[in-house]
Write an enzyme that holds these catalytic residues in place. Structure first.
Site, PDB file in Angstrom:
ATOM      1  N   ASP A  71      15.596  19.836  -5.073  1.00 24.71           N
ATOM      2  CA  ASP A  71      15.070  20.541  -3.921  1.00 24.71           C
ATOM      3  C   ASP A  71      14.950  19.503  -2.805  1.00 24.71           C
ATOM      4  O   ASP A  71      14.460  18.411  -3.039  1.00 24.71           O
ATOM      5  CB  ASP A  71      13.738  21.092  -4.446  1.00 24.71           C
ATOM      6  CG  ASP A  71      12.795  21.548  -3.397  1.00 24.71           C
ATOM      7  OD1 ASP A  71      13.035  22.630  -2.925  1.00 24.71           O
ATOM      8  OD2 ASP A  71      11.830  20.838  -3.072  1.00 24.71           O
TER       9      ASP A  71
ATOM     10  N   ASP B 239      14.117  18.264   1.152  1.00 25.71           N
ATOM     11  CA  ASP B 239      13.398  18.480   2.403  1.00 25.71           C
ATOM     12  C   ASP B 239      13.885  17.478   3.437  1.00 25.71           C
ATOM     13  O   ASP B 239      13.873  16.272   3.192  1.00 25.71           O
ATOM     14  CB  ASP B 239      11.893  18.291   2.182  1.00 25.71           C
ATOM     15  CG  ASP B 239      11.330  19.351   1.251  1.00 25.71           C
ATOM     16  OD1 ASP B 239      11.597  20.539   1.489  1.00 25.71           O
ATOM     17  OD2 ASP B 239      10.659  18.990   0.261  1.00 25.71           O
TER      18      ASP B 239
ATOM     19  N   ASP C 200       0.734  13.827   1.347  1.00 28.02           N
ATOM     20  CA  ASP C 200      -0.352  13.660   0.378  1.00 28.02           C
ATOM     21  C   ASP C 200      -0.323  12.299  -0.323  1.00 28.02           C
ATOM     22  O   ASP C 200      -1.219  11.470  -0.118  1.00 28.02           O
ATOM     23  CB  ASP C 200      -0.392  14.836  -0.619  1.00 28.02           C
ATOM     24  CG  ASP C 200       0.959  15.193  -1.219  1.00 28.02           C
ATOM     25  OD1 ASP C 200       1.940  14.470  -0.981  1.00 28.02           O
ATOM     26  OD2 ASP C 200       1.026  16.199  -1.954  1.00 28.02           O
TER      27      ASP C 200
HETATM   28  P1  ATP Z   1       8.454  18.978  -5.912  1.00 30.96           P
HETATM   29  O1  ATP Z   1       9.504  19.557  -5.005  1.00 30.96           O
HETATM   30  O2  ATP Z   1       8.934  18.192  -7.059  1.00 30.96           O
HETATM   31  O3  ATP Z   1       7.416  19.987  -6.279  1.00 30.96           O
HETATM   32  P2  ATP Z   1       7.552  17.634  -3.548  1.00 30.96           P
HETATM   33  O4  ATP Z   1       6.828  16.338  -3.398  1.00 30.96           O
HETATM   34  O5  ATP Z   1       8.869  17.760  -2.876  1.00 30.96           O
HETATM   35  O6  ATP Z   1       7.649  17.879  -5.078  1.00 30.96           O
HETATM   36  P3  ATP Z   1       6.803  19.914  -2.002  1.00 30.96           P
HETATM   37  O7  ATP Z   1       5.722  20.894  -2.273  1.00 30.96           O
HETATM   38  O8  ATP Z   1       8.218  20.346  -2.003  1.00 30.96           O
HETATM   39  O9  ATP Z   1       6.580  18.744  -3.048  1.00 30.96           O
HETATM   40  O10 ATP Z   1       6.447  19.239  -0.614  1.00 30.96           O
HETATM   41  C1  ATP Z   1       7.325  18.363   0.084  1.00 30.96           C
HETATM   42  C2  ATP Z   1       6.536  17.238   0.719  1.00 30.96           C
HETATM   43  O11 ATP Z   1       5.612  17.766   1.673  1.00 30.96           O
HETATM   44  C3  ATP Z   1       5.663  16.440  -0.240  1.00 30.96           C
HETATM   45  O12 ATP Z   1       6.379  15.443  -0.876  1.00 30.96           O
HETATM   46  C4  ATP Z   1       4.588  15.915   0.667  1.00 30.96           C
HETATM   47  O13 ATP Z   1       5.046  14.806   1.378  1.00 30.96           O
HETATM   48  C5  ATP Z   1       4.384  17.044   1.641  1.00 30.96           C
HETATM   49  N1  ATP Z   1       3.330  17.964   1.171  1.00 30.96           N
HETATM   50  C6  ATP Z   1       3.480  19.106   0.474  1.00 30.96           C
HETATM   51  N2  ATP Z   1       2.305  19.698   0.222  1.00 30.96           N
HETATM   52  C7  ATP Z   1       1.360  18.914   0.786  1.00 30.96           C
HETATM   53  C8  ATP Z   1      -0.051  18.997   0.879  1.00 30.96           C
HETATM   54  N3  ATP Z   1      -0.733  20.007   0.340  1.00 30.96           N
HETATM   55  N4  ATP Z   1      -0.687  17.997   1.552  1.00 30.96           N
HETATM   56  C9  ATP Z   1       0.006  16.996   2.126  1.00 30.96           C
HETATM   57  N5  ATP Z   1       1.315  16.866   2.041  1.00 30.96           N
HETATM   58  C10 ATP Z   1       2.019  17.804   1.401  1.00 30.96           C
HETATM   59 MG    MG Z   2      10.064  19.494  -2.719  1.00 31.79          MG
END
Ligand code: ATP
Ligand code: MG
Length: 438
Positions: A63, A65, A142
């Site tokens: 996934d 971003d 985060d």
């Molecule tokens: P995964 O896709 O494996 O669940 P991820 O780290 O990519 O992990 P996402 O929920 O896709 O998690 O979020 C992308 C990014 O956005 C995170 O890596 C983080 O930097 C930021 N992020 C997401 N949710 C939060 C939050 N609640 N507070 C602060 N930053 C956040």
């Molecule tokens: Mg993600």
């Protein structure tokens, strides 16, 4: 402990391509296309978050971003296959077949823009919607491991917060003051558990302490958001570790209070739940489908049985009905924490209410269970109960065997012919109306 989060205080450490292991091969073609096109148009274009972290850990990210200094409208102007979503903070979704690449414009950290940030009484951020630059964007993220930016212009990684080191040490460290960051968004506690389980990271002791202070704040999180988070926690292939960690840190009790109460006093129930989460992980790893209603049914089983027993005794209800009513009551209680859509609660109640019927193995009604629309789930649930000693092994074997039997064999198994002939009434007579009594 180092403080990873003194905002805007330093420039990034830039790790050139030769000094890190993140290869473009780890990224999807679509994500690369988006990055290159933004770059060519003169914008900054980075991958950020889970995909960079997972690539560093050789975990094959799925996934992607993208973060950029192009505004959402500028992104849309570059891509035909692009939709803007979100009202409060607009994101661009660029679609390639079934894959969607999320493109976000850099955003200023909440703590820098106090005038534009609304907090609730506990300090939860209700609104943050100011565009910024990359060196502002980083501070709203985060964990340090989630705040690494991969620059498509020269394949370097930009690290403002010590994330690379924390990935190497396998530690989850919140950016900034942990207490404040958890108050701003209590879901970060669940994210800490999820990443600790998935990445096999330890959680920074300061974060653990803050979680222990603030576990109760989860009750302020909208119940619908907690359901989304529940799915990520339990359906990503690390449910067992997640379950253990949630309990260890007092978060499971906040999410599922009635379940936790039973887990704490009933070791058989704990074994049953553990068998179910392991089973969920096995299914995910084997690429099989999982439905949240099954695991929710498992979580609710002991408390529902307890409520049902009270109903059965006090209101002389049949067992199935008592289970169904008790499940209804428990779901209603639970909805205040985690809102579970009806499309899951309705089949879950059916699955639980069918359990007593597995004990009846004779006669037509018993055989009809096989064609019940919820048979498959109820059978799997029953098997799990048998595996943890709640139901006799022979009973489970019976229901396994009858599924593959021919019609005649099945009739014999359910002893359909064993009933004395005189008990059977001719069809027509049963329909006849009773004579009216004046
Ligand atoms: P995964 O896709 O494996 O669940 P991820 O780290 O990519 O992990 P996402 O929920 O896709 O998690 O979020 C992308 C990014 O956005 C995170 O890596 C983080 O930097 C930021 N992020 C997401 N949710 C939060 C939050 N609640 N507070 C602060 N930053 C956040
Ligand atoms: Mg993600």
């Amino acid at each position: 402990m180092k403080n990873s989060g003194s905002p805007r205080s330093h420039a990034p450490k830039i790790i050139p391509r030769a000094a890190h292991n993140v290869s473009r091969k780890e990224f999807s073609k679509s994500a690369l296309k988006v990055l290159y096109r933004l770059d060519k148009a003169g914008y900054q274009s980075f991958l950020v978050g889970g995909c960079v972290r997972d690539a560093m850990l050789e975990l094959h990210p799925k996934d992607f971003d993208v973060a950029t200094n192009a505004t959402p409208d500028e992104v849309r102007a570059l891509f035909g296959n692009c939709r803007l979503i979100g009202r409060r903070f607009r994101l661009a979704h660029v679609r390639f077949g079934r894959e969607i690449i999320e493109v976000a414009t850099f955003r200023a950290a909440a703590i820098h823009v106090d005038d534009d940030v609304e907090h609730d009484r506990e300090g939860r951020i209700l609104r943050d919607n100011v565009y910024g630059s990359i060196d502002e964007d980083v501070w709203r993220r985060d964990f340090t491991c989630n705040a690494l930016y991969y620059n498509i212009a020269d394949f370097s990684i930009w690290d403002y917060t010590g994330g690379v080191e924390d990935v190497e040490r396998r530690q989850l460290v919140l950016i900034g003051d942990p207490e404040q960051r958890l108050r701003e968004d209590p879901v970060r506690m669940l994210r800490a558990i999820r990443f600790a389980a998935k990445l096999e990271f330890s959680i920074d002791p300061a974060v653990v302490r803050a979680i222990h202070h603030h576990a109760g704040l989860l009750t302020n999180v909208p119940a619908a958001r907690l359901f989304d988070e529940f799915l990520k926690l339990f359906q990503s292939g690390h449910a067992e570790r997640t379950f253990e960690l949630l309990r260890e840190h007092g978060l499971f009790a906040e999410m599922f209070p009635a379940t936790e109460q039973e887990l704490a006093r009933d070791s058989d129930f704990l074994r049953f739940v553990l068998a179910a989460v392991r089973n969920t992980d096995r299914r995910v790893h084997a690429g099989k489908s999982v439905t949240p209603m099954f695991l929710l049914g498992v979580f609710f089983w002991a408390p529902v049985r307890k409520l049902a027993e009270i109903r059965r005794v006090q209101e002389k209800m049949p067992e199935s009905q008592a289970l169904s009513v008790a499940a209804y009551d428990l779901v209603a209680q639970q909805q205040r924490r985690i809102s579970i859509p009806r499309r899951f609660t309705v089949p879950m109640r059916e699955m639980l209410a069918l359990q007593p019927r597995f004990l009846q193995m004779r006669g037509k009604r018993a055989m009809k269970l096989l064609s019940h629309r919820r048979f498959r789930a109820a059978y799997d649930f029953m098997l799990l109960r048998a595996r943890t000693g709640q139901i006799a092994g022979e009973t489970a074997d019976f229901w396994t065997d009858v599924q593959t039997q021919s019609g005649d064999e099945r009739a014999a198994s359910f002893q359909l012919n064993a009933r004395p002939a005189k008990q059977r009434r001719p069809r027509g007579r049963r329909r006849r109306k009773k004579p009216q009594v004046p």
